[in-house]
Motif scaffolding. Structure first.
Motif, short mmCIF file in Angstrom:
data_model
loop_
_atom_site.label_atom_id
_atom_site.label_comp_id
_atom_site.label_asym_id
_atom_site.label_seq_id
_atom_site.Cartn_x
_atom_site.Cartn_y
_atom_site.Cartn_z
N ARG A 36 -1.08 0.58 -5.73
CA ARG A 36 -0.23 -0.43 -5.09
C ARG A 36 1.10 -0.46 -5.82
NH1 ARG A 36 -3.67 -0.12 -1.91
NH2 ARG A 36 -4.98 -1.74 -0.97
N ILE A 59 -8.14 -3.23 3.53
CA ILE A 59 -9.45 -2.56 3.49
C ILE A 59 -9.51 -1.48 4.57
CG2 ILE A 59 -10.61 -4.14 5.12
CD1 ILE A 59 -13.05 -4.06 3.16
N LYS A 75 2.16 7.88 -2.27
CA LYS A 75 1.48 8.02 -0.98
C LYS A 75 2.45 8.45 0.10
CE LYS A 75 -1.34 4.34 -1.70
NZ LYS A 75 -1.99 3.09 -1.32
N VAL A 81 -20.61 6.50 -1.77
CA VAL A 81 -19.20 6.28 -2.13
C VAL A 81 -19.04 5.34 -3.34
CG1 VAL A 81 -18.12 6.95 0.04
CG2 VAL A 81 -18.93 4.59 -0.22
N ALA A 114 -9.55 11.52 7.45
CA ALA A 114 -10.51 10.69 6.72
C ALA A 114 -11.95 11.00 7.10
CB ALA A 114 -10.20 9.21 6.97
N THR A 154 -14.71 8.58 -2.78
CA THR A 154 -13.86 9.63 -2.22
C THR A 154 -12.38 9.24 -2.30
OG1 THR A 154 -14.27 8.73 -0.03
CG2 THR A 154 -15.62 10.62 -0.68
N LEU A 206 -10.86 1.41 15.92
CA LEU A 206 -11.89 1.97 15.04
C LEU A 206 -13.13 1.09 14.99
CD1 LEU A 206 -9.61 3.23 12.11
CD2 LEU A 206 -10.50 4.51 14.08
N ALA A 254 -19.23 12.27 1.84
CA ALA A 254 -20.09 11.15 1.43
C ALA A 254 -21.50 11.31 2.01
CB ALA A 254 -19.47 9.83 1.88
N TRP A 299 -7.17 9.54 10.98
CA TRP A 299 -8.59 9.43 11.32
C TRP A 299 -9.29 10.77 11.11
CZ3 TRP A 299 -7.55 6.84 16.75
CH2 TRP A 299 -6.89 5.61 16.53
N GLY A 311 -11.70 1.91 9.01
CA GLY A 311 -12.67 2.85 9.59
C GLY A 311 -14.05 2.73 8.98
N LEU A 331 -17.17 2.56 11.22
CA LEU A 331 -17.35 3.84 11.91
C LEU A 331 -17.98 4.86 10.94
CD1 LEU A 331 -16.47 4.79 14.72
CD2 LEU A 331 -14.38 5.67 13.69
N LEU A 345 0.84 -1.21 0.00
CA LEU A 345 0.00 0.00 0.00
C LEU A 345 0.88 1.25 0.00
CD1 LEU A 345 -1.65 -2.31 1.85
CD2 LEU A 345 -3.24 -0.42 2.07
C1 HEM Z 1 -16.10 8.00 3.19
C2 HEM Z 1 -15.17 7.69 4.09
C3 HEM Z 1 -14.00 6.80 3.83
C4 HEM Z 1 -13.67 6.11 2.70
C5 HEM Z 1 -14.42 6.01 1.37
C6 HEM Z 1 -12.43 5.41 2.98
C7 HEM Z 1 -11.77 4.61 2.06
C8 HEM Z 1 -10.53 4.08 2.27
C9 HEM Z 1 -9.74 3.42 1.27
C10 HEM Z 1 -10.17 3.20 -0.18
C11 HEM Z 1 -8.59 3.02 1.86
C12 HEM Z 1 -7.44 2.30 1.18
C13 HEM Z 1 -6.41 3.28 0.71
C14 HEM Z 1 -5.28 2.65 -0.02
O1 HEM Z 1 -5.26 1.47 -0.28
O2 HEM Z 1 -4.35 3.41 -0.39
C15 HEM Z 1 -8.64 3.44 3.23
C16 HEM Z 1 -7.64 3.24 4.15
C17 HEM Z 1 -7.71 3.62 5.46
N1 HEM Z 1 -8.77 4.23 6.09
FE1 HEM Z 1 -10.47 4.84 5.24
N2 HEM Z 1 -12.05 5.68 4.26
C18 HEM Z 1 -12.98 6.52 4.82
C19 HEM Z 1 -12.96 7.03 6.11
C20 HEM Z 1 -12.12 6.61 7.09
C21 HEM Z 1 -12.22 7.01 8.48
C22 HEM Z 1 -13.26 7.96 9.07
C23 HEM Z 1 -11.16 6.43 9.12
C24 HEM Z 1 -10.77 6.49 10.57
C25 HEM Z 1 -11.49 7.01 11.54
C26 HEM Z 1 -10.40 5.68 8.13
C27 HEM Z 1 -9.25 4.96 8.39
C28 HEM Z 1 -8.46 4.40 7.41
C29 HEM Z 1 -7.11 3.89 7.66
C30 HEM Z 1 -6.38 3.89 8.98
C31 HEM Z 1 -6.64 3.40 6.42
C32 HEM Z 1 -5.28 2.75 6.15
C33 HEM Z 1 -5.44 1.25 6.18
C34 HEM Z 1 -4.17 0.48 5.91
O3 HEM Z 1 -3.14 1.04 5.50
O4 HEM Z 1 -4.22 -0.75 6.12
N3 HEM Z 1 -11.02 5.80 6.93
N4 HEM Z 1 -9.83 4.08 3.48
#
Ligand code: HEM
Length: 392
Positions: free
Chosen positions: A283, A344, A97, A272, A246, A277, A128, A253, A243, A347, A350, A92
Protein backbone atom coordinates in the motif's frame (compact mmCIF):
# COMPACT_ATOMS: atom_id res chain seq x y z
CA UNK A 1 9.06 4.14 15.80
CA UNK A 2 12.18 2.09 15.10
CA UNK A 3 14.34 2.51 12.03
CA UNK A 4 16.20 -0.59 10.89
CA UNK A 5 19.99 -0.42 10.78
CA UNK A 6 21.57 -0.47 7.32
CA UNK A 7 22.56 -4.08 7.91
CA UNK A 8 19.01 -5.11 8.85
CA UNK A 9 17.56 -3.16 5.92
CA UNK A 10 19.96 -5.15 3.74
CA UNK A 11 18.77 -8.37 5.39
CA UNK A 12 15.11 -7.49 4.81
CA UNK A 13 15.83 -7.00 1.12
CA UNK A 14 18.18 -9.94 0.67
CA UNK A 15 16.17 -12.51 2.64
CA UNK A 16 12.57 -11.35 2.36
CA UNK A 17 11.87 -9.10 -0.62
CA UNK A 18 14.34 -10.06 -3.35
CA UNK A 19 13.75 -13.84 -3.18
CA UNK A 20 10.02 -13.14 -3.55
CA UNK A 21 10.69 -10.93 -6.57
CA UNK A 22 13.02 -13.54 -8.07
CA UNK A 23 10.29 -16.19 -8.12
CA UNK A 24 8.27 -13.81 -10.31
CA UNK A 25 5.50 -11.74 -8.77
CA UNK A 26 3.25 -11.61 -11.84
CA UNK A 27 4.25 -14.86 -13.55
CA UNK A 28 6.11 -17.54 -11.58
CA UNK A 29 9.44 -18.53 -13.09
CA UNK A 30 9.89 -22.32 -12.94
CA UNK A 31 13.68 -22.31 -12.40
CA UNK A 32 13.67 -19.62 -9.70
CA UNK A 33 10.70 -21.30 -7.99
CA UNK A 34 12.55 -24.64 -7.93
CA UNK A 35 15.67 -22.94 -6.60
CA UNK A 36 13.67 -21.15 -3.90
CA UNK A 37 12.20 -24.48 -2.78
CA UNK A 38 15.64 -26.06 -2.61
CA UNK A 39 17.10 -23.12 -0.71
CA UNK A 40 14.08 -23.08 1.63
CA UNK A 41 13.78 -19.39 0.81
CA UNK A 42 10.46 -18.76 2.54
CA UNK A 43 11.59 -20.37 5.80
CA UNK A 44 14.63 -18.06 5.79
CA UNK A 45 12.38 -15.07 5.03
CA UNK A 46 9.99 -15.86 7.89
CA UNK A 47 12.95 -16.36 10.28
CA UNK A 48 14.37 -12.98 9.23
CA UNK A 49 11.01 -11.27 9.88
CA UNK A 50 10.84 -12.91 13.31
CA UNK A 51 14.31 -11.65 14.21
CA UNK A 52 13.42 -8.13 13.07
CA UNK A 53 10.36 -8.16 15.31
CA UNK A 54 12.40 -9.46 18.28
CA UNK A 55 15.03 -6.77 17.72
CA UNK A 56 12.82 -3.76 17.01
CA UNK A 57 9.42 -4.58 18.55
CA UNK A 58 5.98 -5.00 16.93
CA UNK A 59 5.52 -1.50 15.51
CA UNK A 60 6.02 -0.83 11.79
CA UNK A 61 9.73 -0.93 11.04
CA UNK A 62 11.12 1.80 8.82
CA UNK A 63 13.68 0.58 6.32
CA UNK A 64 16.58 2.77 5.24
CA UNK A 65 15.98 3.31 1.55
CA UNK A 66 17.48 6.44 0.02
CA UNK A 67 14.88 8.92 -1.18
CA UNK A 68 11.88 6.85 -0.08
CA UNK A 69 9.84 6.14 3.02
CA UNK A 70 9.28 2.40 3.43
CA UNK A 71 7.68 0.62 6.42
CA UNK A 72 7.57 -3.12 7.04
CA UNK A 73 4.57 -4.22 9.12
CA UNK A 74 5.27 -6.66 11.95
CA UNK A 75 1.97 -6.83 13.80
CA UNK A 76 -1.34 -8.35 12.61
CA UNK A 77 -3.37 -5.49 14.10
CA UNK A 78 -1.43 -3.01 11.98
CA UNK A 79 -2.08 -5.21 8.94
CA UNK A 80 -5.80 -5.11 9.72
CA UNK A 81 -5.73 -1.32 9.98
CA UNK A 82 -3.79 -0.88 6.73
CA UNK A 83 -6.26 -3.01 4.80
CA UNK A 84 -9.35 -1.53 6.47
CA UNK A 85 -8.22 1.99 5.56
CA UNK A 86 -7.69 1.26 1.87
CA UNK A 87 -7.92 2.76 -0.71
CA UNK A 88 -7.70 6.00 1.22
CA UNK A 89 -5.38 6.93 2.80
CA UNK A 90 -3.67 3.64 1.90
CA UNK A 91 -3.84 3.29 -1.89
CA UNK A 92 -3.67 -0.11 -3.56
CA UNK A 93 -2.24 1.53 -6.71
CA UNK A 94 1.42 1.71 -5.62
CA UNK A 95 4.29 2.76 -7.90
CA UNK A 96 5.47 -0.86 -8.22
CA UNK A 97 2.05 -2.27 -9.05
CA UNK A 98 1.40 0.42 -11.64
CA UNK A 99 4.73 -0.28 -13.34
CA UNK A 100 4.09 -4.04 -13.44
CA UNK A 101 0.37 -4.23 -14.24
CA UNK A 102 0.41 -1.59 -16.98
CA UNK A 103 2.07 -4.23 -19.16
CA UNK A 104 -1.21 -6.10 -19.52
CA UNK A 105 -4.04 -4.32 -17.69
CA UNK A 106 -3.60 -0.54 -17.82
CA UNK A 107 -7.26 -0.01 -16.82
CA UNK A 108 -7.46 -2.68 -14.11
CA UNK A 109 -9.10 -1.70 -10.81
CA UNK A 110 -5.97 -2.53 -8.84
CA UNK A 111 -4.01 0.34 -10.38
CA UNK A 112 -6.91 2.78 -10.65
CA UNK A 113 -7.63 5.65 -8.28
CA UNK A 114 -10.47 7.94 -7.25
CA UNK A 115 -13.83 7.76 -8.97
CA UNK A 116 -12.54 5.44 -11.69
CA UNK A 117 -11.42 2.97 -9.08
CA UNK A 118 -14.84 3.02 -7.40
CA UNK A 119 -16.60 2.39 -10.73
CA UNK A 120 -14.25 -0.42 -11.72
CA UNK A 121 -14.44 -2.03 -8.29
CA UNK A 122 -18.24 -2.08 -8.62
CA UNK A 123 -17.95 -3.83 -12.02
CA UNK A 124 -15.75 -6.52 -10.44
CA UNK A 125 -18.04 -7.05 -7.47
CA UNK A 126 -21.05 -7.25 -9.74
CA UNK A 127 -19.63 -9.80 -12.15
CA UNK A 128 -17.34 -12.02 -10.08
CA UNK A 129 -20.14 -13.95 -8.42
CA UNK A 130 -20.12 -17.75 -8.59
CA UNK A 131 -23.89 -17.85 -8.09
CA UNK A 132 -24.54 -16.15 -11.42
CA UNK A 133 -23.11 -18.90 -13.63
CA UNK A 134 -22.70 -22.66 -13.22
CA UNK A 135 -18.99 -22.71 -12.32
CA UNK A 136 -19.23 -26.19 -10.78
CA UNK A 137 -20.57 -27.76 -13.98
CA UNK A 138 -17.76 -26.27 -16.10
CA UNK A 139 -15.11 -27.46 -13.65
CA UNK A 140 -16.66 -30.93 -13.33
CA UNK A 141 -16.56 -31.28 -17.11
CA UNK A 142 -12.90 -30.38 -17.39
CA UNK A 143 -11.98 -32.49 -14.35
CA UNK A 144 -13.59 -35.47 -16.03
CA UNK A 145 -11.50 -35.11 -19.17
CA UNK A 146 -8.36 -34.48 -17.16
CA UNK A 147 -8.91 -37.66 -15.15
CA UNK A 148 -9.38 -39.66 -18.31
CA UNK A 149 -6.03 -38.39 -19.57
CA UNK A 150 -4.35 -39.00 -16.19
CA UNK A 151 -5.60 -42.58 -16.03
CA UNK A 152 -4.06 -43.17 -19.43
CA UNK A 153 -0.60 -42.12 -18.25
CA UNK A 154 -1.01 -43.23 -14.62
CA UNK A 155 -0.20 -39.73 -13.37
CA UNK A 156 -1.61 -36.28 -13.01
CA UNK A 157 1.18 -33.75 -13.54
CA UNK A 158 1.26 -29.97 -13.20
CA UNK A 159 1.40 -29.57 -16.99
CA UNK A 160 -1.71 -31.64 -17.66
CA UNK A 161 -3.52 -30.00 -14.77
CA UNK A 162 -2.62 -26.51 -16.00
CA UNK A 163 -3.99 -27.20 -19.48
CA UNK A 164 -7.32 -28.38 -18.06
CA UNK A 165 -7.44 -25.50 -15.61
CA UNK A 166 -6.91 -22.90 -18.36
CA UNK A 167 -9.68 -24.49 -20.41
CA UNK A 168 -12.00 -24.16 -17.43
CA UNK A 169 -10.86 -20.56 -16.82
CA UNK A 170 -11.47 -19.53 -20.44
CA UNK A 171 -14.91 -21.11 -20.33
CA UNK A 172 -15.84 -19.46 -17.03
CA UNK A 173 -14.65 -16.00 -18.09
CA UNK A 174 -15.39 -16.00 -21.83
CA UNK A 175 -17.57 -19.00 -22.66
CA UNK A 176 -17.16 -22.38 -24.36
CA UNK A 177 -16.27 -20.80 -27.67
CA UNK A 178 -12.98 -19.62 -26.09
CA UNK A 179 -12.22 -23.01 -24.56
CA UNK A 180 -9.46 -23.84 -27.04
CA UNK A 181 -8.09 -20.31 -27.47
CA UNK A 182 -4.69 -21.17 -26.05
CA UNK A 183 -3.15 -18.37 -28.08
CA UNK A 184 -5.10 -15.81 -26.07
CA UNK A 185 -3.75 -16.99 -22.71
CA UNK A 186 -0.30 -17.50 -24.23
CA UNK A 187 -0.24 -13.85 -25.30
CA UNK A 188 -1.21 -12.90 -21.77
CA UNK A 189 1.58 -15.14 -20.48
CA UNK A 190 4.17 -13.23 -22.54
CA UNK A 191 2.87 -9.88 -21.33
CA UNK A 192 2.96 -11.15 -17.74
CA UNK A 193 6.53 -12.39 -18.10
CA UNK A 194 7.48 -8.84 -19.11
CA UNK A 195 5.44 -7.45 -16.22
CA UNK A 196 7.70 -9.34 -13.79
CA UNK A 197 10.34 -6.77 -14.74
CA UNK A 198 7.97 -3.81 -14.20
CA UNK A 199 9.69 -0.67 -15.51
CA UNK A 200 12.88 -2.55 -16.39
CA UNK A 201 11.21 -4.13 -19.41
CA UNK A 202 9.78 -2.05 -22.27
CA UNK A 203 6.05 -2.43 -22.71
CA UNK A 204 4.88 -4.27 -25.81
CA UNK A 205 1.95 -2.12 -26.72
CA UNK A 206 1.31 -3.82 -30.09
CA UNK A 207 1.07 -7.26 -28.47
CA UNK A 208 -1.13 -5.88 -25.72
CA UNK A 209 -3.51 -4.39 -28.31
CA UNK A 210 -3.67 -7.68 -30.19
CA UNK A 211 -4.45 -9.47 -26.94
CA UNK A 212 -7.11 -6.92 -26.05
CA UNK A 213 -8.77 -7.11 -29.48
CA UNK A 214 -8.99 -10.86 -29.27
CA UNK A 215 -10.30 -10.70 -25.71
CA UNK A 216 -12.89 -8.13 -26.80
CA UNK A 217 -14.06 -10.44 -29.58
CA UNK A 218 -14.84 -13.13 -27.02
CA UNK A 219 -16.47 -10.70 -24.58
CA UNK A 220 -18.69 -9.17 -27.25
CA UNK A 221 -20.31 -12.55 -27.85
CA UNK A 222 -21.56 -12.38 -24.24
CA UNK A 223 -21.92 -16.13 -24.19
CA UNK A 224 -24.64 -17.22 -21.72
CA UNK A 225 -23.23 -19.12 -18.74
CA UNK A 226 -19.95 -17.15 -18.74
CA UNK A 227 -18.86 -13.96 -16.94
CA UNK A 228 -18.88 -12.30 -20.37
CA UNK A 229 -22.68 -12.36 -20.30
CA UNK A 230 -22.83 -10.34 -17.10
CA UNK A 231 -21.81 -6.87 -18.28
CA UNK A 232 -21.06 -4.65 -21.27
CA UNK A 233 -17.96 -5.75 -23.22
CA UNK A 234 -16.34 -2.29 -23.15
CA UNK A 235 -16.32 -2.34 -19.34
CA UNK A 236 -15.38 -5.99 -18.96
CA UNK A 237 -12.44 -5.74 -21.36
CA UNK A 238 -10.68 -3.44 -18.90
CA UNK A 239 -11.00 -5.95 -16.05
CA UNK A 240 -10.89 -9.37 -17.74
CA UNK A 241 -7.08 -9.41 -18.21
CA UNK A 242 -6.78 -9.44 -14.41
CA UNK A 243 -9.35 -12.24 -14.12
CA UNK A 244 -7.50 -14.50 -16.54
CA UNK A 245 -4.17 -13.60 -14.90
CA UNK A 246 -5.53 -14.40 -11.44
CA UNK A 247 -7.00 -17.76 -12.46
CA UNK A 248 -3.38 -18.91 -12.67
CA UNK A 249 -2.99 -18.38 -8.90
CA UNK A 250 -6.24 -20.22 -8.30
CA UNK A 251 -4.92 -23.23 -10.24
CA UNK A 252 -1.65 -23.21 -8.31
CA UNK A 253 -3.60 -23.08 -5.05
CA UNK A 254 -5.79 -26.00 -6.14
CA UNK A 255 -2.86 -28.23 -7.06
CA UNK A 256 -1.16 -27.49 -3.73
CA UNK A 257 -4.40 -28.20 -1.88
CA UNK A 258 -4.41 -31.64 -3.50
CA UNK A 259 -0.90 -32.29 -2.20
CA UNK A 260 -2.03 -31.82 1.40
CA UNK A 261 -5.26 -33.78 1.04
CA UNK A 262 -7.36 -30.62 1.24
CA UNK A 263 -11.11 -30.82 0.81
CA UNK A 264 -13.54 -28.33 -0.73
CA UNK A 265 -13.34 -24.64 -0.05
CA UNK A 266 -11.49 -25.07 3.26
CA UNK A 267 -8.80 -26.91 1.28
CA UNK A 268 -8.31 -23.87 -0.95
CA UNK A 269 -8.28 -21.49 2.02
CA UNK A 270 -5.60 -23.56 3.72
CA UNK A 271 -3.55 -23.84 0.54
CA UNK A 272 -3.36 -20.05 0.25
CA UNK A 273 -2.66 -19.71 3.96
CA UNK A 274 0.25 -22.14 3.82
CA UNK A 275 1.55 -20.85 0.47
CA UNK A 276 0.07 -17.42 -0.20
CA UNK A 277 -0.01 -16.73 -3.93
CA UNK A 278 0.14 -13.00 -3.17
CA UNK A 279 3.05 -13.13 -0.73
CA UNK A 280 3.54 -9.36 -0.57
CA UNK A 281 0.67 -6.91 -0.13
CA UNK A 282 1.67 -3.31 -0.81
CA UNK A 283 0.00 0.00 0.00
CA UNK A 284 1.10 3.60 -0.53
CA UNK A 285 -0.17 6.40 1.70
CA UNK A 286 -1.80 9.37 0.00
CA UNK A 287 -1.29 11.65 3.06
CA UNK A 288 0.74 11.63 6.30
CA UNK A 289 -0.52 8.88 8.64
CA UNK A 290 0.00 8.40 12.36
CA UNK A 291 1.22 5.05 13.67
CA UNK A 292 1.54 4.52 17.42
CA UNK A 293 2.23 8.22 17.97
CA UNK A 294 4.66 8.69 15.07
CA UNK A 295 3.79 10.37 11.78
CA UNK A 296 4.89 8.72 8.56
CA UNK A 297 4.98 10.97 5.48
CA UNK A 298 2.65 10.79 2.48
CA UNK A 299 3.86 8.33 -0.18
CA UNK A 300 5.18 5.89 2.39
CA UNK A 301 5.22 2.36 0.98
CA UNK A 302 3.83 -0.19 3.45
CA UNK A 303 4.89 -3.80 3.05
CA UNK A 304 2.98 -6.81 4.40
CA UNK A 305 5.01 -9.99 3.98
CA UNK A 306 2.14 -12.44 4.23
CA UNK A 307 3.97 -15.79 4.88
CA UNK A 308 5.30 -14.35 8.15
CA UNK A 309 1.78 -13.85 9.51
CA UNK A 310 0.41 -17.08 8.08
CA UNK A 311 3.05 -19.35 9.59
CA UNK A 312 3.50 -17.82 13.03
CA UNK A 313 3.56 -20.67 15.60
CA UNK A 314 3.20 -18.12 18.43
CA UNK A 315 -0.24 -17.16 17.14
CA UNK A 316 -1.48 -20.27 15.32
CA UNK A 317 -1.67 -23.62 17.07
CA UNK A 318 -1.06 -25.64 13.89
CA UNK A 319 0.93 -23.21 11.79
CA UNK A 320 2.68 -25.84 9.66
CA UNK A 321 -0.17 -28.34 9.29
CA UNK A 322 -3.33 -28.53 7.23
CA UNK A 323 -5.74 -26.81 9.62
CA UNK A 324 -9.11 -26.22 7.90
CA UNK A 325 -10.64 -25.13 11.20
CA UNK A 326 -9.03 -21.69 10.58
CA UNK A 327 -11.78 -20.90 8.04
CA UNK A 328 -14.02 -19.29 6.89
CA UNK A 329 -13.75 -16.68 9.69
CA UNK A 330 -10.19 -16.64 11.00
CA UNK A 331 -9.71 -15.48 14.58
CA UNK A 332 -6.36 -13.95 13.68
CA UNK A 333 -6.35 -10.63 11.76
CA UNK A 334 -3.02 -11.61 10.17
CA UNK A 335 -4.59 -14.33 7.99
CA UNK A 336 -5.09 -12.39 4.76
CA UNK A 337 -4.56 -14.64 1.70
CA UNK A 338 -7.19 -12.64 -0.20
CA UNK A 339 -6.21 -9.33 1.44
CA UNK A 340 -8.97 -7.65 3.48
CA UNK A 341 -11.08 -4.50 3.90
CA UNK A 342 -12.50 -2.62 0.90
CA UNK A 343 -9.68 -3.88 -1.37
CA UNK A 344 -10.28 -7.56 -0.59
CA UNK A 345 -10.05 -9.87 -3.61
CA UNK A 346 -13.46 -9.61 -5.31
CA UNK A 347 -12.78 -12.97 -7.01
CA UNK A 348 -12.38 -14.97 -3.81
CA UNK A 349 -15.79 -16.68 -3.88
CA UNK A 350 -15.24 -17.66 -7.48
CA UNK A 351 -11.81 -19.07 -6.56
CA UNK A 352 -13.23 -21.03 -3.63
CA UNK A 353 -16.05 -22.53 -5.68
CA UNK A 354 -13.98 -23.32 -8.80
CA UNK A 355 -10.93 -24.56 -6.87
CA UNK A 356 -13.02 -26.46 -4.33
CA UNK A 357 -15.00 -28.17 -7.11
CA UNK A 358 -11.83 -29.20 -8.96
CA UNK A 359 -10.29 -30.47 -5.74
CA UNK A 360 -13.31 -32.58 -4.85
CA UNK A 361 -13.58 -33.98 -8.37
CA UNK A 362 -9.93 -35.09 -8.50
CA UNK A 363 -9.13 -36.12 -4.92
CA UNK A 364 -10.98 -39.47 -4.79
CA UNK A 365 -9.15 -40.68 -7.91
CA UNK A 366 -5.58 -39.84 -6.89
CA UNK A 367 -3.14 -41.02 -4.27
CA UNK A 368 -3.13 -38.01 -1.98
CA UNK A 369 -1.89 -36.49 0.27
CA UNK A 370 1.73 -36.56 -0.79
CA UNK A 371 2.89 -34.02 1.82
CA UNK A 372 2.78 -34.37 5.60
CA UNK A 373 3.43 -31.97 8.50
CA UNK A 374 5.50 -30.00 9.12
CA UNK A 375 4.62 -28.68 5.68
CA UNK A 376 7.48 -26.93 3.86
CA UNK A 377 7.50 -23.12 3.76
CA UNK A 378 8.13 -23.12 -0.01
CA UNK A 379 6.32 -25.49 -2.35
CA UNK A 380 7.26 -25.70 -6.01
CA UNK A 381 3.91 -26.42 -7.69
CA UNK A 382 5.61 -27.03 -11.05
CA UNK A 383 7.10 -30.21 -9.57
CA UNK A 384 3.86 -31.66 -8.16
CA UNK A 385 2.41 -34.83 -9.62
CA UNK A 386 0.01 -37.47 -8.31
CA UNK A 387 -0.41 -41.15 -9.10
CA UNK A 388 -3.90 -42.22 -10.17
CA UNK A 389 -5.51 -44.81 -7.89
CA UNK A 390 -5.18 -48.35 -9.18
CA UNK A 391 -8.63 -49.35 -7.84
CA UNK A 392 -10.28 -46.63 -9.90
C1 HEM B 1 -5.74 -18.15 -5.38
C2 HEM B 1 -6.38 -17.21 -6.06
C3 HEM B 1 -6.38 -15.76 -5.68
C4 HEM B 1 -5.81 -15.13 -4.62
C5 HEM B 1 -5.02 -15.73 -3.46
C6 HEM B 1 -6.11 -13.72 -4.75
C7 HEM B 1 -5.68 -12.76 -3.86
C8 HEM B 1 -5.82 -11.41 -4.06
C9 HEM B 1 -5.21 -10.39 -3.25
C10 HEM B 1 -4.31 -10.64 -2.05
C11 HEM B 1 -5.61 -9.19 -3.76
C12 HEM B 1 -5.19 -7.83 -3.24
C13 HEM B 1 -4.00 -7.32 -4.00
C14 HEM B 1 -3.50 -6.01 -3.51
O1 HEM B 1 -3.97 -5.47 -2.53
O2 HEM B 1 -2.54 -5.50 -4.13
C15 HEM B 1 -6.45 -9.45 -4.89
C16 HEM B 1 -7.03 -8.49 -5.68
C17 HEM B 1 -7.85 -8.75 -6.74
N1 HEM B 1 -8.27 -9.98 -7.17
FE1 HEM B 1 -7.69 -11.76 -6.46
N2 HEM B 1 -6.86 -13.53 -5.87
C18 HEM B 1 -7.05 -14.75 -6.48
C19 HEM B 1 -7.76 -14.98 -7.64
C20 HEM B 1 -8.56 -14.06 -8.27
C21 HEM B 1 -9.44 -14.36 -9.37
C22 HEM B 1 -9.62 -15.73 -10.03
C23 HEM B 1 -10.00 -13.17 -9.75
C24 HEM B 1 -10.99 -12.89 -10.83
C25 HEM B 1 -11.64 -13.78 -11.54
C26 HEM B 1 -9.45 -12.14 -8.88
C27 HEM B 1 -9.77 -10.79 -8.95
C28 HEM B 1 -9.12 -9.82 -8.23
C29 HEM B 1 -9.26 -8.39 -8.51
C30 HEM B 1 -10.10 -7.76 -9.60
C31 HEM B 1 -8.45 -7.72 -7.57
C32 HEM B 1 -8.26 -6.21 -7.43
C33 HEM B 1 -9.18 -5.69 -6.34
C34 HEM B 1 -9.08 -4.21 -6.10
O3 HEM B 1 -8.18 -3.52 -6.59
O4 HEM B 1 -9.96 -3.71 -5.36
N3 HEM B 1 -8.60 -12.72 -7.99
N4 HEM B 1 -6.59 -10.81 -5.06
Amino acid sequence: MAVASRLDTGRAFAKVLLPTLAKGVILRRPSATALAAKARADAAAVATMKRLRERYGPQPLRLRVTGRSVALLLDPLDVARLLAESPSPFALATVEKRAALKHFQPHGVLISTGRERARRRAVNEDVLRPDKIDVRAIVADEADLLLRHARGTGRLTWDSFAQAWWRAARRIVLGSFAREDVELTDMLQTLRANANWAYLHPRREALRRRFEDRLCGHLERGEPGSLASLGPADELVEQAPHWLFAFDAAGIATMRALAIGGEGEAGIWESVRLWPTTPVILRESTEPTRWHGTWLPARTTFIVFVPYFHRDPDRLSRADSYAPENWPAPADPGLVPFSGGPGICPGRDLVLVAGGAMLDALRPHLDVPTLHPPLPATLNHFGLSFVTRSDD
